[in-house]
Design an enzyme around this catalytic site. Structure first.
Site, mmCIF file in Angstrom:
data_model
loop_
_atom_site.group_PDB
_atom_site.id
_atom_site.type_symbol
_atom_site.label_atom_id
_atom_site.label_comp_id
_atom_site.label_asym_id
_atom_site.label_seq_id
_atom_site.Cartn_x
_atom_site.Cartn_y
_atom_site.Cartn_z
ATOM 1 N N PRO A 1 -1.582 6.470 7.818
ATOM 2 C CA PRO A 1 -0.290 7.279 8.171
ATOM 3 C C PRO A 1 -0.300 5.733 9.281
ATOM 4 O O PRO A 1 0.098 6.035 11.215
ATOM 5 C CB PRO A 1 0.299 8.636 8.473
ATOM 6 C CG PRO A 1 -1.709 8.502 9.000
ATOM 7 C CD PRO A 1 -2.495 8.581 7.767
ATOM 8 N N CYS A 2 -0.596 4.874 8.863
ATOM 9 C CA CYS A 2 0.201 3.837 9.983
ATOM 10 C C CYS A 2 1.825 3.657 10.494
ATOM 11 O O CYS A 2 1.760 3.097 11.557
ATOM 12 C CB CYS A 2 -0.517 1.892 9.217
ATOM 13 S SG CYS A 2 0.536 1.782 8.109
#
Length: 163
Positions: free
Chosen positions: A125-126
């Site tokens: 989850p950048c």
């Protein structure tokens, strides 16, 4: 490499696997789109379980993916991507916090670069990484998609009472 697509509010998501697991998850209309090469084979049946999990995520019914990951990167990138996976659903952290989490607080810019090279959008989850002052900063899918993902997660995140 086998691939398929999953629909989202912001257009199709390309999902690609090889024998080791999930290699790419990218928005087709993002700022840095990945497109299938001539060697890749479309295989909607093989990727159906992957597509189902993304559909559940976009519907707010899935907060934790259970898929075999096979992202390729340098040891530093891998360390950053592992730290990204520790960010809870619906929450955000800064690039500095990720640098501190990997034991290298002076590597904020390098963390940003590794974050930008993440080939497994959403699963790693950048989009949950923001600037130190809380502003939304770069995202390969574009800031509107980053904002949409964060809002989606915040709407469906479990409510936790703190003492």
């Amino acid at each position: 490499m086998k691939y398929s697509f999953c629909d989202s509010t912001h257009g199709p998501l390309l999902i690609a696997i090889d024998r080791d697991g999930l290699r790419y998850v990218e928005f087709v209309r993002g700022e840095q789109p990945v497109t299938p090469t001539d060697e890749w084979q479309r295989d909607d049946l093989a990727l159906a379980p992957f597509v189902e999990q993304f559909a559940a995520y976009f519907a707010g019914r899935l907060q934790q993916f259970d898929l075999p990951l096979a992202a390729r990167g340098t040891p530093f990138q891998q360390a950053v991507w592992r730290a990204l996976c520790d960010i809870p659903y619906g929450e955000t952290v800064s690039y500095l916090e990720i640098a501190q989490a990997i034991g290298n607080p002076k590597s904020v810019r390098a963390v940003g670069a590794a974050n930008g090279r993440n080939p497994l959008s959403i699963i790693v989850p950048c989009h949950r990484v923001i600037g130190r002052s809380g502003e939304l900063t770069g995202y390969a899918g574009g800031i509107p998609i980053k904002r949409w993902l964060l809002e989606l997660e915040q709407r469906h995140a479990p409510f936790v009472l703190t003492p």
